[in-house]
Design a protein around this motif. Structure first.
Motif, PDB file in Angstrom:
ATOM      1  N   ILE A   1       0.844  -1.204   0.000  1.00 26.31           N
ATOM      2  CA  ILE A   1       0.000   0.000   0.000  1.00 26.31           C
ATOM      3  C   ILE A   1       0.872   1.244   0.000  1.00 26.31           C
ATOM      4  CG2 ILE A   1      -1.682   1.310   1.344  1.00 26.31           C
ATOM      5  CD1 ILE A   1      -2.792  -1.385   2.331  1.00 26.31           C
ATOM      6  N   GLN A   2       1.928   1.246   0.827  1.00 24.69           N
ATOM      7  CA  GLN A   2       2.820   2.397   0.875  1.00 24.69           C
ATOM      8  C   GLN A   2       3.509   2.613  -0.467  1.00 24.69           C
ATOM      9  OE1 GLN A   2       3.230   4.573   3.231  1.00 24.69           O
ATOM     10  NE2 GLN A   2       2.254   3.622   4.995  1.00 24.69           N
ATOM     11  N   ARG A   3       3.895   1.527  -1.092  1.00 24.29           N
ATOM     12  CA  ARG A   3       4.570   1.615  -2.393  1.00 24.29           C
ATOM     13  C   ARG A   3       3.640   2.198  -3.445  1.00 24.29           C
ATOM     14  NH1 ARG A   3       4.610  -2.196  -6.460  1.00 24.29           N
ATOM     15  NH2 ARG A   3       6.342  -2.073  -7.954  1.00 24.29           N
ATOM     16  N   ARG A   4       2.382   1.752  -3.462  1.00 25.37           N
ATOM     17  CA  ARG A   4       1.418   2.309  -4.417  1.00 25.37           C
ATOM     18  C   ARG A   4       1.109   3.769  -4.115  1.00 25.37           C
ATOM     19  NH1 ARG A   4      -2.190   0.020  -8.004  1.00 25.37           N
ATOM     20  NH2 ARG A   4      -0.562  -1.586  -8.081  1.00 25.37           N
TER      21      ARG A   4
ATOM     22  N   ALA B   1      12.212  -5.779   9.343  1.00 21.46           N
ATOM     23  CA  ALA B   1      12.867  -5.469   8.065  1.00 21.46           C
ATOM     24  C   ALA B   1      11.860  -4.915   7.058  1.00 21.46           C
ATOM     25  CB  ALA B   1      13.537  -6.723   7.513  1.00 21.46           C
ATOM     26  N   ILE B   2      10.698  -5.569   6.957  1.00 24.47           N
ATOM     27  CA  ILE B   2       9.663  -5.079   6.033  1.00 24.47           C
ATOM     28  C   ILE B   2       9.166  -3.714   6.477  1.00 24.47           C
ATOM     29  CG2 ILE B   2       7.369  -5.541   5.087  1.00 24.47           C
ATOM     30  CD1 ILE B   2       7.952  -8.533   5.509  1.00 24.47           C
ATOM     31  N   GLY B   3       9.009  -3.558   7.799  1.00 28.16           N
ATOM     32  CA  GLY B   3       8.569  -2.267   8.318  1.00 28.16           C
ATOM     33  C   GLY B   3       9.567  -1.160   8.060  1.00 28.16           C
TER      34      GLY B   3
ATOM     35  N   VAL C   1      10.613   3.926   5.001  1.00 25.69           N
ATOM     36  CA  VAL C   1      11.219   4.798   3.993  1.00 25.69           C
ATOM     37  C   VAL C   1      10.144   5.351   3.058  1.00 25.69           C
ATOM     38  CG1 VAL C   1      12.838   4.891   2.066  1.00 25.69           C
ATOM     39  CG2 VAL C   1      13.422   3.577   4.116  1.00 25.69           C
ATOM     40  N   TYR C   2       9.293   4.436   2.569  1.00 23.53           N
ATOM     41  CA  TYR C   2       8.180   4.887   1.715  1.00 23.53           C
ATOM     42  C   TYR C   2       7.254   5.830   2.479  1.00 23.53           C
ATOM     43  CZ  TYR C   2       9.013   1.739  -2.236  1.00 23.53           C
ATOM     44  OH  TYR C   2       9.539   1.115  -3.344  1.00 23.53           O
ATOM     45  N   CYS C   3       7.022   5.507   3.753  1.00 26.74           N
ATOM     46  CA  CYS C   3       6.121   6.315   4.565  1.00 26.74           C
ATOM     47  C   CYS C   3       6.615   7.755   4.687  1.00 26.74           C
ATOM     48  CB  CYS C   3       5.978   5.677   5.942  1.00 26.74           C
ATOM     49  SG  CYS C   3       4.997   6.612   7.112  1.00 26.74           S
ATOM     50  N   VAL C   4       7.889   7.906   5.009  1.00 29.23           N
ATOM     51  CA  VAL C   4       8.468   9.250   5.153  1.00 29.23           C
ATOM     52  C   VAL C   4       8.398  10.001   3.823  1.00 29.23           C
ATOM     53  CG1 VAL C   4      10.584  10.529   5.629  1.00 29.23           C
ATOM     54  CG2 VAL C   4       9.957   8.576   7.064  1.00 29.23           C
ATOM     55  N   MET C   5       8.717   9.323   2.731  1.00 37.32           N
ATOM     56  CA  MET C   5       8.650   9.977   1.418  1.00 37.32           C
ATOM     57  C   MET C   5       7.209  10.339   1.061  1.00 37.32           C
ATOM     58  SD  MET C   5      11.512   8.038  -0.950  1.00 37.32           S
ATOM     59  CE  MET C   5      10.747   6.416  -0.831  1.00 37.32           C
TER      60      MET C   5
ATOM     61  N   ARG D   1      -6.874  10.202   5.280  1.00 38.09           N
ATOM     62  CA  ARG D   1      -6.759   8.793   5.652  1.00 38.09           C
ATOM     63  C   ARG D   1      -5.388   8.220   5.308  1.00 38.09           C
ATOM     64  NH1 ARG D   1     -10.689   5.840   2.623  1.00 38.09           N
ATOM     65  NH2 ARG D   1     -11.320   7.716   1.525  1.00 38.09           N
ATOM     66  N   LEU D   2      -4.849   8.613   4.166  1.00 36.85           N
ATOM     67  CA  LEU D   2      -3.533   8.126   3.777  1.00 36.85           C
ATOM     68  C   LEU D   2      -2.446   8.667   4.703  1.00 36.85           C
ATOM     69  CD1 LEU D   2      -3.787   8.347  -0.107  1.00 36.85           C
ATOM     70  CD2 LEU D   2      -3.922   6.316   1.319  1.00 36.85           C
ATOM     71  N   MET D   3      -2.582   9.931   5.095  1.00 36.09           N
ATOM     72  CA  MET D   3      -1.607  10.508   6.018  1.00 36.09           C
ATOM     73  C   MET D   3      -1.640   9.790   7.366  1.00 36.09           C
ATOM     74  SD  MET D   3       0.163  13.051   4.666  1.00 36.09           S
ATOM     75  CE  MET D   3       0.620  14.134   5.997  1.00 36.09           C
ATOM     76  N   VAL D   4      -2.850   9.493   7.852  1.00 35.58           N
ATOM     77  CA  VAL D   4      -2.968   8.812   9.143  1.00 35.58           C
ATOM     78  C   VAL D   4      -2.422   7.390   9.054  1.00 35.58           C
ATOM     79  CG1 VAL D   4      -4.589   7.993  10.889  1.00 35.58           C
ATOM     80  CG2 VAL D   4      -4.908  10.240   9.868  1.00 35.58           C
ATOM     81  N   LEU D   5      -2.738   6.704   7.948  1.00 36.73           N
ATOM     82  CA  LEU D   5      -2.220   5.352   7.763  1.00 36.73           C
ATOM     83  C   LEU D   5      -0.695   5.349   7.733  1.00 36.73           C
ATOM     84  CD1 LEU D   5      -4.613   3.674   5.184  1.00 36.73           C
ATOM     85  CD2 LEU D   5      -4.186   2.967   7.521  1.00 36.73           C
ATOM     86  N   SER D   6      -0.108   6.356   7.088  1.00 38.15           N
ATOM     87  CA  SER D   6       1.347   6.453   7.050  1.00 38.15           C
ATOM     88  C   SER D   6       1.919   6.626   8.453  1.00 38.15           C
ATOM     89  CB  SER D   6       1.772   7.623   6.163  1.00 38.15           C
ATOM     90  OG  SER D   6       1.351   7.443   4.839  1.00 38.15           O
TER      91      SER D   6
END
Length: 330
Positions: free
Chosen positions: A89-92, A167-169, A174-178, A207-212
């Motif tokens: 989800i983060q990657r998308r 490791a996955i987290g 990284v994706y989350c911060v970006m 919602r995406l910001m909160v999920l991140s």
């Protein structure tokens, strides 16, 4: 204070399964692979744990060995599956936030789905294979819980099992911060996009910001806790493959009076199964009340109301009343 009654978990786990099943159709229709796989893994996890809490309530009989093998392996897969789905989800989201998420051709759509499936299915399958190296028994049967994987805590356990969520987290982080950075920097553009794009609105942005943010506060701390937890309660010495699997076919059966008086086991089992239920409730809280969800609820309600009205009208003894009802429905 002990864990809640087993019946309480049965109810909440079934509700969690229903909550994952409800939004699945429109996410599948929209080809949201990450969210679909998140619902599939979490929903099936809730369903299996719900069945286990019913079948092995007040007993520890080894009544379904094949099912227990499947259920215990599914638990192993969940160790990496939910973090992997969050990564997907983060990657998308990252592709969308950098304006590279739009897929123009059928081949590109197919490649994107294959990549998502590799993350959401391939990583959990690899986790099952890796965990077998440090698995001392087929499974362990706990009264009131059901089958659980029998992973031995050795030095090899950490790279082969315990460290996977961390490791996955870390990659997700990284994706989350970006994502947070790009979405924040483009907030004004995204505000303009609210009026021009049906796929991106203010509610989705929030919602995406909160999920991140939850990704930061969830996966890595919980995974790190389990590593420290295992280290604190002792690490067995790795001797050989033969020694680890010497009694692999043995099925240990543990009554609740034993494991519920062991704080370590209680924490391990209860925290694991309630975390899966929490993931289901969390997902539904974000996507079960969204605009798209409410629209589908209205469609279902309208269809059911029309169907009930039709059935009531056909059961009427008055042909004239039947015509009136049909006219209203049409």
């Amino acid at each position: 204070m002990g864990p809640p009654p087993n019946e309480v978990f049965t109810v909440f786990s079934f509700i969690g399964f229903v909550m994952c099943a409800i939004p699945f159709y429109w996410h599948f229709k929209a080809r949201n692979t990450g969210t679909c796989m998140y619902m599939a893994w979490t929903g099936l996890g809730c369903l299996i744990l719900c069945i286990d809490s019913i079948v092995w309530n007040k007993n520890m009989i080894n009544r379904a060995p094949v099912y227990c093998d499947i259920g215990s392996r599914f638990q192993v897969a969940l160790n990496a599956a939910i973090p992997a789905c969050s990564l997907c989800i983060q990657r998308r989201l990252y592709k969308f936030s950098t304006m590279t998420a739009k897929i123009a051709t059928r081949a590109e759509r197919r490649h994107a789905i294959i990549a998502d499936l590799f993350i959401c299915l391939g990583i959990p399958i690899l986790q099952i294979v890796a965990e077998y190296v440090v698995s001392g028994e087929r499974y362990v049967l706990f009264e009131d819980f059901g089958p659980a994987h029998a992973t031995l805590v050795t030095p090899a356990t950490f790279p082969l099992f315990s460290a996977w969520p961390v490791a996955i987290g870390a990659v997700s982080l990284v994706y989350c911060v970006m994502n947070i950075y790009h979405l924040y920097m483009r907030q004004r553009q995204s505000t303009d996009m609210v009026s021009s794009s049906s796929e991106f609105d203010r509610s989705l942005y929030i919602r995406l910001m909160v999920l991140s943010s939850i990704e930061i506060l969830g996966t890595i701390p919980l995974g790190s806790f389990w590593i420290v937890f295992d280290i604190r309660f002792g690490i067995q010495k790795w001797r050989s493959w033969a020694q680890i699997h010497s009694d692999y076919s043995h099925i240990e059966q543990i009554p609740n009076i034993v494991w519920k008086n062991n704080s370590k086991v209680v924490l391990s089992l209860e925290l694991f199964r309630w975390t899966v239920v929490l993931c289901a409730f969390l997902f539904f809280a974000f996507f079960g009340f969204a605009k798209e969800a409410r629209r589908h609820y209205r469609l279902v309600y309208t269809a059911l109301a029309c169907r009930v009205g039709y059935l009531l009208s056909t059961s009427s003894n008055s042909p004239h009343e039947y015509v009136i009802h049909r006219t209203i429905l049409e």
